[in-house]
Design an enzyme around this catalytic site. Sequence first.
Site, mmCIF file in Angstrom:
data_model
loop_
_atom_site.group_PDB
_atom_site.id
_atom_site.type_symbol
_atom_site.label_atom_id
_atom_site.label_comp_id
_atom_site.label_asym_id
_atom_site.label_seq_id
_atom_site.Cartn_x
_atom_site.Cartn_y
_atom_site.Cartn_z
ATOM 1 N N GLU A 35 -60.367 -17.062 -34.256
ATOM 2 C CA GLU A 35 -59.512 -18.006 -33.158
ATOM 3 C C GLU A 35 -59.606 -19.418 -33.541
ATOM 4 O O GLU A 35 -60.648 -19.686 -33.796
ATOM 5 C CB GLU A 35 -59.690 -17.197 -31.702
ATOM 6 C CG GLU A 35 -59.288 -16.042 -31.445
ATOM 7 C CD GLU A 35 -59.617 -15.833 -30.158
ATOM 8 O OE1 GLU A 35 -60.288 -16.675 -29.435
ATOM 9 O OE2 GLU A 35 -59.020 -14.746 -29.529
ATOM 10 N N LYS A 65 -62.215 -23.930 -35.369
ATOM 11 C CA LYS A 65 -61.739 -22.515 -36.023
ATOM 12 C C LYS A 65 -62.959 -21.814 -36.251
ATOM 13 O O LYS A 65 -64.190 -21.956 -36.592
ATOM 14 C CB LYS A 65 -61.004 -22.770 -37.268
ATOM 15 C CG LYS A 65 -60.789 -21.279 -37.952
ATOM 16 C CD LYS A 65 -60.021 -21.987 -39.095
ATOM 17 C CE LYS A 65 -59.920 -20.924 -40.022
ATOM 18 N NZ LYS A 65 -58.842 -21.086 -41.311
ATOM 19 N N ASP A 123 -49.569 -22.383 -50.259
ATOM 20 C CA ASP A 123 -48.847 -22.068 -49.186
ATOM 21 C C ASP A 123 -48.320 -23.183 -48.249
ATOM 22 O O ASP A 123 -48.519 -23.424 -47.156
ATOM 23 C CB ASP A 123 -49.757 -21.163 -48.157
ATOM 24 C CG ASP A 123 -49.258 -20.418 -47.330
ATOM 25 O OD1 ASP A 123 -47.764 -20.374 -47.280
ATOM 26 O OD2 ASP A 123 -49.835 -19.917 -46.493
ATOM 27 N N GLY A 125 -54.558 -20.872 -31.253
ATOM 28 C CA GLY A 125 -54.124 -19.864 -32.239
ATOM 29 C C GLY A 125 -55.006 -18.970 -32.728
ATOM 30 O O GLY A 125 -56.435 -18.874 -32.274
ATOM 31 N N GLU A 126 -54.585 -17.893 -33.433
ATOM 32 C CA GLU A 126 -55.540 -16.597 -33.705
ATOM 33 C C GLU A 126 -55.114 -16.418 -35.215
ATOM 34 O O GLU A 126 -53.885 -16.503 -35.595
ATOM 35 C CB GLU A 126 -55.130 -15.483 -32.830
ATOM 36 C CG GLU A 126 -56.186 -14.454 -33.117
ATOM 37 C CD GLU A 126 -55.924 -13.345 -32.047
ATOM 38 O OE1 GLU A 126 -55.296 -13.521 -31.099
ATOM 39 O OE2 GLU A 126 -56.616 -12.344 -32.047
ATOM 40 N N GLN A 147 -56.345 -14.458 -39.341
ATOM 41 C CA GLN A 147 -57.402 -13.227 -40.031
ATOM 42 C C GLN A 147 -58.873 -13.649 -39.820
ATOM 43 O O GLN A 147 -59.406 -12.722 -39.756
ATOM 44 C CB GLN A 147 -56.936 -13.456 -41.601
ATOM 45 C CG GLN A 147 -57.039 -14.574 -42.269
ATOM 46 C CD GLN A 147 -56.722 -14.678 -43.811
ATOM 47 O OE1 GLN A 147 -55.749 -15.001 -44.054
ATOM 48 N NE2 GLN A 147 -57.304 -14.122 -44.654
#
Length: 887
Positions: A607, A639, A743, A601-602, A604
């Site tokens: 990646e 990450k 979140d 994934g990618e 802010q």
Amino acid sequence: MLFLLLLVLPGSSNGQIDPAHCRYPLGMQDGRIKDSDITASSQWYESTGPQYARLEREEGDGAWCPAGLLQPSDVQFLQVDLGRLVFLTVVGTQGRHARGNGKEFARTYRLEYSRDGQLWVSWRSRAGAKVIEGNNNPYDSVIKDLHPPIIARHLRIIPVTRVQTTVCMRVELYGCAWNDGLTAYSSPEGQVMAAPGYPIAYLNDSTYDGYLERRWVFGGLGQLTDGLIGQDDFLQTHQYRMWPGYDYVGWRNGSMGLGYVEMEFTFDRQRNFTSMKVHCNNMFSRGVKIFSEVSCQFKLQLISDWESRPAQFYPVLDDRNPSARFVTVPLDGRGGKALRCRFSFADTWMMISEISFQSDMVNPLVVPINTQLPSGVSTSSPGPEPSTPTPQPGLTHVLSQSPTPFSAETTPTEKDHHDDESTSALIGCLVTIILLLLVIIFLILWCQYVCKVMEKGPRRILDEDVTVRLSSCSDTIVIQTPHAEPSCPEGDPPYERVYLLDPQYRDPSALRHALPELSQSAEDSVCSGDYAEPDLTQGTPHQCFHSSVEHYAETDIVSLQGVTGSNMYAVPALTIDSLTRKDISVAEFPQQRLLFREKLGEGQFGEVHLCEAEGLAEFLEGGIPILERDGRPVLVAVKQLRADATKNARNDFLKEIKIMSRLNDPNIIRLLCVCVTSDPLCMVTEYMENGDLNMFLSQREVESTLTHANNIPSVSMRDLLHMATQISSGMRYLASLNFVHRDLATRNCLVDRRLTIKIADFGMSRNLYSSDYYRIQGRAVLPIRWMAWESILLGKFTTASDVWAFGVTLWEVFTLCKEQPYSLLTDEQVIENTGEFFRNQGRQIFLSPPPLCPPSLFEVMLRCWSRDTKDRPPFHRLYQALREHTA
Ligand code: ADE
């Protein structure tokens, strides 16, 4: 001048239309669309003719009304000729108010559109629905986004009714000019990719509006021109409830007996083509690559032959970076009205999500707007072809290259071909354009000035009325009267938050009265409050995370003008803080021993990669039981901070490491080690084979005989309850540390191969699920559909607001993530609903009970959405309740 032009021409990233920005009123309300371009199938009276169908205007008898009572089987329409091809993204409708005398409106309507005025197509949503919800009263305007957008010149708005009734309508259309000029593409039909162990990917063009015959699509436009580009992983999609592969059209090498895919593109008029941008997938680990070669032929008129000399291009193939990408194919300024391009396969699959063309119009002032049907459609004879190309660079470039806000274009008739006349027309147009530009520049400057004033205005009001200060020394929120200073040790700068509710609550005393819990907020402070829970850390010192200070110490105030009046919302922003190596309590791992496998994934920060960690089990000296030592490589999620990350991002990344390194619970993602002594900074976590919970559930059905018989991936109710229990357990642990997550949502929970759920919070989810976050003036992202009312209106994040988000997460789990929370409400309506939660007068809209969910469980959800924080159950109770359900 160029700078000003860039300001004027918005939303053109990567040379294609961005539907999120292409939302300009096209001129019903302000009269740019002329009366003569608005027609109708009928009208009740002269005074309710089509020319009165202008949104927010009250001329004639206040709206267009078709003759007589509308019957369910009637097709009455209002027709608008937009004068040129337009990318239409939004429709606004309103009934007849006539200053209090009118009461007619259309509850529902549908749309038909045409690019050439002859061939009409019915619009359908991505889910296949034709009917759009309209108005509930004669005065409010209702704005509806069109997914997919429409590319057309003519639009019919057709009121729909289930019972005999009178209808009247006013409308506005929103979008921008379709400067690509593409009117149709044709290609082989997209195919299905099925591979063992993976979800089936359906790679057809599901919004194509032309024809399908013998596995060939022609005469229309569809997903390749809808402005939505696909994800790096083609199985993932931007659209809610859409199937894997939805964003791409894809073909298998050799399936048509060929090593290439041929596509034809037809345009509204002759153009000189600068380039073609093709957005392709490149997930080589699944046999997908960009094309190895493309060769394009041109023809000047539809009836002529293809020119023999093609424009050829060989992109650089890349089997190191699996990111999807735009490939720009130079077309050398070649002229034509149609193109035929042959894309050669570089691997087993080729997948394209978007194609756009950059071109200059040939002789734009004398060539009429397309009167031509796309090739392959033969219901009318083609209109006259334009004469030999006469490029007019400077001027035409501006008109055709960028997606500009729409403006009605005047088109002199073809009879006026005398040199003199075209010269004066050209001069006239130039002068008009310059004048228009000056007006636009003036408007922009004026707008900027007004925005500044408005930004300052409310701040001033706020400062005078009520200031809420958040001291960085504790997680205490105190309402202060103006000018009072926060009490905080020296050297520890206070961070100020300014919050505002509805204007009616701007008075501080009213606020205190209305929100008694705020006046107790000093008691909410460090490690106490509603949610003191048993220390579950077993030996870990009971630790207090001032996460709301650390993450969101500063707040921007942004006004939502025109959305919900002048209300203001608190928007958290990040701060810089210094961190040292000693703050991080996990070991440094040699970066060269992390071997890249694939991109997960990618976000802010950068990646997230799946990596093999050589010798990690030995490195950690058996301290971590989850790593297997049976000789198989240890897989981890890594990450990585982007190389060009700002100092702020670097700091936030280190802070996330610091927080994660202190969390230790079976239902919280585990930080294994880090690489922080050299760039790029990395955090290494356990790898969760089933990815995030949202994706996991949305690809499954509830277990039944049907799923068994058809081998459909499924989960049982017991699985769902077990998942919910695990999330509550992870949250119980966080709450015991007074750590506020902020979140919580299924997108931030990860699933391993044994269906263990672990809570995580990777910034990357913000990209993948961007529609879950609300952007305010493009600056901040907030997961408003998961947020408690006090977080949205007051910027107050506590364990109690986490409990609210947990309720929404439970709801997601039991809907199997098939729907976004409040999917029928726009973001603005969600915020309005938040106000209703606050007012608590029974007008708030709750999420409805998921079909699968036992009523007792829905009651648990409702408790999580209690207006008063003290009425929301603490996590340890939620955990107990869910365990009882599971038993
Ligand atoms: N995506 C982001 N983090 C992940 C992880 N730890 N495991 C699997 N997929 C992920």
